[in-house]
Enzyme design. Structure first.
Site, mmCIF file in Angstrom:
data_model
loop_
_atom_site.group_PDB
_atom_site.id
_atom_site.type_symbol
_atom_site.label_atom_id
_atom_site.label_comp_id
_atom_site.label_asym_id
_atom_site.label_seq_id
_atom_site.Cartn_x
_atom_site.Cartn_y
_atom_site.Cartn_z
ATOM 1 N N ASP A 66 0.807 -1.227 0.000
ATOM 2 C CA ASP A 66 0.000 0.000 0.000
ATOM 3 C C ASP A 66 0.841 1.278 0.000
ATOM 4 O OD1 ASP A 66 0.756 -0.906 2.588
ATOM 5 O OD2 ASP A 66 -0.712 0.392 3.537
ATOM 6 N N GLU A 75 -0.581 -2.019 5.144
ATOM 7 C CA GLU A 75 0.307 -1.919 6.309
ATOM 8 C C GLU A 75 0.100 -0.606 7.042
ATOM 9 O OE1 GLU A 75 3.161 -0.973 9.021
ATOM 10 O OE2 GLU A 75 3.155 0.140 7.153
ATOM 11 N N GLU A 76 -0.262 0.437 6.287
ATOM 12 C CA GLU A 76 -0.262 1.796 6.851
ATOM 13 C C GLU A 76 -1.537 2.159 7.596
ATOM 14 O OE1 GLU A 76 2.299 3.667 6.885
ATOM 15 O OE2 GLU A 76 3.559 3.244 5.147
ATOM 16 N N ARG A 100 18.569 -5.937 13.756
ATOM 17 C CA ARG A 100 18.574 -5.885 15.212
ATOM 18 C C ARG A 100 17.815 -7.097 15.746
ATOM 19 N NH1 ARG A 100 19.791 -2.595 19.545
ATOM 20 N NH2 ARG A 100 18.740 -3.324 21.404
ATOM 21 N N HIS A 122 7.637 8.671 4.406
ATOM 22 C CA HIS A 122 6.432 9.462 4.723
ATOM 23 C C HIS A 122 6.632 10.953 4.447
ATOM 24 C CE1 HIS A 122 4.094 6.343 7.303
ATOM 25 N NE2 HIS A 122 4.979 5.733 6.545
HETATM 26 ZN ZN ZN Z 1 5.090 3.741 6.431
HETATM 27 ZN ZN ZN Z 2 6.403 1.029 5.494
#
Ligand code: ZN
Ligand code: ZN
Length: 394
Positions: A81, A139-140, A180, A366
Site C-alpha cells: 500500500d 500496512e499503513e 537488530r 512518509h
Molecule cells: Zn510507512
Molecule cells: Zn512502510
C-alpha cells in the site's frame, strides 16, 4: 554454488525489477484499495506459474516448492500500500494518482519480492522446501493487513517456521542492510482526549471550569505516569502533538481537545499504562469539576526479531553481501504491522539501505520527497532468495 547462481539471475532480472518498481510507484494505491497493485502481482505470478490464493481482499499468497524433498517452509513478506501524500519529486515515474504516493517504499518491497519469486522459480529444480510469498495489503492503516491475513490463515497450510520481511531505510546507504535481534520496533496506540469544562469570561474564572489549566496538569501528569510506572529498561514514549483550546485572551473555552501517541515494547506494561493514563485523566478532571472523554485506539503490537533466526539471517546476509555491508541497528520507536507476524511466529524484519547522498536521495519515509536508490533492488532480490534457500537448509 547457489549464491553465484542467485547473483547471476538477480543481475539478469534487475531491469525488470526496476520496471516493476516504477510501474507501482507511478500507480500507487491507498491501504485497503490495492486493487490494481494486486492484479499486477497476480499477473506476474501467473507468468512465473506460481500458484496463489487471495486473502484479506487484496492480499496474495503464493507458494514456490522446490522439487527436492523437504517439508520445511519459510515465508517472505512484502507490503503493497501507499500513503495519502502528494509526490513532490520530479521523476519520470512520478505518481499519477494525485494525493497518493509510495512514500514508504512499499513499491520497492513488492517489486523486490516479485524479483525474488522470479529467482526462486528459476531455481525450483535445485532446492528443497517451500517458500510462501506474502503480498500484503494495508500496512499503513489500522487494523493492518498483517492482522487480517493472519486471521484468514496466512500462517497455516503450510505453516512457515520463519517469517522474513524487509523495509527500506533511507538512513542506510544502498547496498547495505541492517539488523537488530530482539525487540526492534514499538507498539503504537493513539490517544484522543476531550476535557470538557465550562467556558466564560477570562476575568471570572470562579464562575467557569477552565479546561485549559486542567489540560496543563493532565499533560504533565500523564508524562509522570510514564516516567514513574514504566520499567526504565523498557522504552516508552508518550507525545501529544495536538492540543486545541480555542478560546481567546479573555475567553475561557468550553473544552480542550488532545491527540497523542503512546509507544512501548512490553504488552503487559502497555495494557497497564492504558488503565493508569485513563484513571489519571478522569480523576484529575473529576477533582477539578470537569468531564473527561479519554479514548485509546490500539495500534500494532511491538515487533520482536527472534534472536536465533535473526542471527542466522544476518549470517546469510554477511555471506551474500559481505561483512562491511551488514550493519547492526538500534531500536526504532516507529510501528509496523509486521509486528503481528512476530508475535505468533519466529520472525526477522531487516532494513534495506536505499540512500544515495550523491544523488540527493536522503529524504525520510512518509515525506513528499522520499525516493530510493534503485540499485538497492539488485541486492534485495538476490539476498531474499538466498536467505530463503539457506533458511530452508539448502
Ligand atoms: Zn510507512
Ligand atoms: Zn512502510
Amino acid at each position: 554454488m547457489i549464491k553465484e547462481r542467485i547473483q547471476l539471475i538477480a543481475e539478469e532480472i534487475f531491469n525488470n525489477v526496476v520496471d516493476y518498481r516504477r510501474h507501482l510507484h507511478t500507480n500507487p494505491e491507498l491501504s485497503f484499495e490495492e486493487v490494481a497493485t494486486s492484479a499486477f502481482v497476480s499477473a506476474k505470478l501467473d507468468e512465473l506459474e506460481i500458484p496463489y490464493v487471495r486473502m484479506a481482499d487484496n492480499g496474495i499468497v503464493g507458494l514456490i516448492t522446490g522439487t527436492k524433498p523437504s517439508d520445511k517452509v519459510v515465508a517472505l513478506r512484502a507490503d503493497m500500500d501507499a500513503l495519502p501524500i502528494t509526490e513532490a519529486n520530479d521523476v519520470p515515474y512520478k505518481s499519477k494518482n494525485v494525493g497518493v504516493m509510495h512514500a514508504c517504499g512499499h513499491d520497492a518491497h513488492t517489486s523486490s519480492l516479485l524479483g525474488t519469486a522470479t529467482i526462486l522459480s528459476k531455481l525450483r529444480n535445485e532446492f528443497a522446501g517451500t517458500v510462501k510469498l506474502i503480498f500484503q495489503p494495508a500496512e499503513e492503516k489500522l487494523p493492518g493487513g498483517a492482522n487480517l491475513m493472519i486471521q484468514e490463515g496466512v500462517l497455516e497450510n503450510p505453516k512457515p517456521q520463519a517469517v522474513i520481511g524487509q523495509h527500506v531505510m533511507p538512513f542506510i546507504d544502498a547496498g547495505k542492510v541492517g539488523f537488530r535481534a530482539g525487540k526492534y520496533m514499538a507498539s503504537t496506540d493513539e490517544i484522543y482526549v476531550k476535557v470538557i469544562g465550562k467556558g466564560g469570561h477570562g476575568a471570572q474564572p470562579q464562575q467557569n471550569i477552565d479546561p485549559v489549566i486542567i489540560t496543563a496538569h493532565m499533560l504533565t501528569g500523564l508524562q509522570q505516569v510514564i516516567s514513574r510506572f514504566a520499567d526504565p529498561k523498557n522504552p516508552s514514549v508518550l507525545s501529544f502533538g495536538k492540543v486545541i483550546a480555542n478560546g481567546a485572551t479573555n475567553v475561557i473555552p468550553n473544552e480542550v481537545y488532545l491527540e497523542g501517541t503512546f509507544r512501548t515494547m512490553d504488552e503487559k506494561w502497555r495494557a497497564d499504562a492504558h488503565i493508569r493514563m485513563k484513571k489519571l485523566a478522569e480523576g484529575l478532571c473529576e477533582s477539578m469539576g470537569a468531564k473527561c472523554e479519554f479514548t485509546i485506539m490500539k495500534g500494532y503490537p511491538y515487533l520482536i526479531n527472534e534472536e536465533k533466526l535473526t542471527a542466522n539471517v544476518k549470517g546469510f546476509a554477511v555471506d551474500y553481501l559481505g561483512k562491511d555491508n551488514v550493519l547492526d541497528l538500534d531500536i526504532w520507536m516507529a510501528g509496523e504491522d509486521f509486528a503481528y507476524y512476530s508475535q505468533v511466529a519466529d520472525s526477522c524484519f531487516y532494513r534495506l539501505g536505499t540512500r544515495n547522498e550523491a544523488r540527493g536521495i536522503t529524504s525520510s519515509v512518509h515525506t513528499p520527497t522520499f525516493d530510493i536508490e534503485e540499485s538497492a533492488l539488485m541486492g534485495s532480490t538476490g539476498l531474499m532468495a538466498y536467505i530463503a534457500l539457506k533458511q530452508l537448509g539448502n
